[in-house]
Scaffold this motif. Sequence first.
Motif, PDB file in Angstrom:
ATOM      1  N   TYR A 184     -20.326   8.443 -10.874  1.00 58.29           N
ATOM      2  CA  TYR A 184     -18.916   8.147 -11.131  1.00 58.29           C
ATOM      3  C   TYR A 184     -18.462   7.070 -10.159  1.00 58.29           C
ATOM      4  CZ  TYR A 184     -13.924   8.505 -11.817  1.00 58.29           C
ATOM      5  OH  TYR A 184     -12.604   8.201 -12.095  1.00 58.29           O
ATOM      6  N   ASP A 185     -18.037   5.923 -10.693  1.00 63.05           N
ATOM      7  CA  ASP A 185     -17.663   4.764  -9.891  1.00 63.05           C
ATOM      8  C   ASP A 185     -16.145   4.734  -9.701  1.00 63.05           C
ATOM      9  OD1 ASP A 185     -17.303   2.362  -8.652  1.00 63.05           O
ATOM     10  OD2 ASP A 185     -18.559   1.202 -10.016  1.00 63.05           O
ATOM     11  N   HIS A 186     -15.695   5.078  -8.511  1.00 58.80           N
ATOM     12  CA  HIS A 186     -14.250   5.091  -8.247  1.00 58.80           C
ATOM     13  C   HIS A 186     -13.659   3.690  -8.314  1.00 58.80           C
ATOM     14  CE1 HIS A 186     -13.256   9.253  -7.171  1.00 58.80           C
ATOM     15  NE2 HIS A 186     -14.483   9.326  -6.685  1.00 58.80           N
ATOM     16  N   ASP A 187     -14.420   2.677  -7.877  1.00 62.69           N
ATOM     17  CA  ASP A 187     -13.901   1.313  -7.874  1.00 62.69           C
ATOM     18  C   ASP A 187     -13.633   0.805  -9.288  1.00 62.69           C
ATOM     19  OD1 ASP A 187     -13.894   1.140  -5.155  1.00 62.69           O
ATOM     20  OD2 ASP A 187     -15.884   0.244  -5.015  1.00 62.69           O
ATOM     21  N   ARG A 188     -14.277   1.404 -10.265  1.00 53.14           N
ATOM     22  CA  ARG A 188     -14.053   1.027 -11.663  1.00 53.14           C
ATOM     23  C   ARG A 188     -13.239   2.081 -12.414  1.00 53.14           C
ATOM     24  NH1 ARG A 188     -17.779  -3.016 -13.443  1.00 53.14           N
ATOM     25  NH2 ARG A 188     -19.349  -3.522 -11.879  1.00 53.14           N
ATOM     26  N   ASP A 189     -12.665   3.022 -11.707  1.00 51.74           N
ATOM     27  CA  ASP A 189     -11.917   4.119 -12.335  1.00 51.74           C
ATOM     28  C   ASP A 189     -12.792   4.950 -13.260  1.00 51.74           C
ATOM     29  OD1 ASP A 189      -9.654   3.436 -11.036  1.00 51.74           O
ATOM     30  OD2 ASP A 189      -8.590   2.633 -12.750  1.00 51.74           O
ATOM     31  N   GLY A 190     -14.097   4.851 -13.140  1.00 53.61           N
ATOM     32  CA  GLY A 190     -14.979   5.570 -14.051  1.00 53.61           C
ATOM     33  C   GLY A 190     -14.973   5.041 -15.466  1.00 53.61           C
TER      34      GLY A 190
END
Length: 332
Positions: free
Chosen positions: A164-170
């Motif tokens: 889960y990529d927080h920088d991409r908001d998922g």
Amino acid sequence: MASTGHFIVLICLFLLNITCILAAWNTKDYLKREHTLVKPYTGSGMNIPLWDFVGTTMVTSNYVRLTPDRQSSQGAIWNSIPCNVRNWELHVHFKVHGQGKSLFGDGFAIWYARDRLQLGPVFGNKDYFVGLAVIADTYSNHNGPHNHQHPYVSAMVNNGTQHYDHDRDGTHTELAGCTSLFRNQDHETYLAIRYEGETLTVSMDIDGKDGWSECFKVDGVRLPVGYYFGASAATGELADNHDIISMKLYELELPDVQTKEELYRGLPQADIFAAPRDHVEDEKGGFMSGGTWSGWKIFFIIMLIIIGIIVCGAVAYVIFGKDDPTKRKRFY
């Protein structure tokens, strides 16, 4: 005597009808109490029957607070009974609130997952999880602009291989999502997750009108039986109170054709994912990057402006002060 006998017959018919109604209601479409969290929560001491909690979670008489309005907090609550219901609908009564007006976070998630009670970076739960996460993301101060506002509700299905990529908001691993302004509402707020066949539907009730509004609907989602329901939340540099008031699970009444299908026991799968979104990378955390400036950025900008004004004023004073004959001292 005849009137008495007639009265007894009517009473018997009435009781028979009531029994039939209750029996019909209690066949398939009913509340699963072993997967339900309602007030009063506590049993003996601070224990909640059939539920376990971890981290900063605090149980009160009116709500289960996963995180307080304090930085760097993680909390979760998990059902201790695996769910073997094929088709279900989960109703979550929640409240997210805090002192922040424009900056707040991070959010909470509702889980149907294989592993439980493992705190981590995904809104208070482990990364690379196995199962379903319905995420209510309130943190709007991300690196780079996105094509949605916050708070933002989305779903992610993971077989344990996805990050889960927080920088991409998922957004590069989500099934679907929608904007939902549930934070700091004066009325009650609810979320519903419905899994029927291989269709996942997420709906919200945040307007105080006692009616569901569909957030998104996704086909081709395969979730196995035997996983656990839970809720988790996290705060970072920004914070909020994340409260769970109730979680109610209903087994759905479906046609016999669907109920006779074999229970799926493989890894979670999804046929369709949302299209990738444009995102401006900010790997170094550039000073002027981001769609929303943080409080520190604004503070430093103001300080630079003030320092610049002072320096310019001092330079101007030195330059123009030397050439002003009225300010020269007399030595006679």
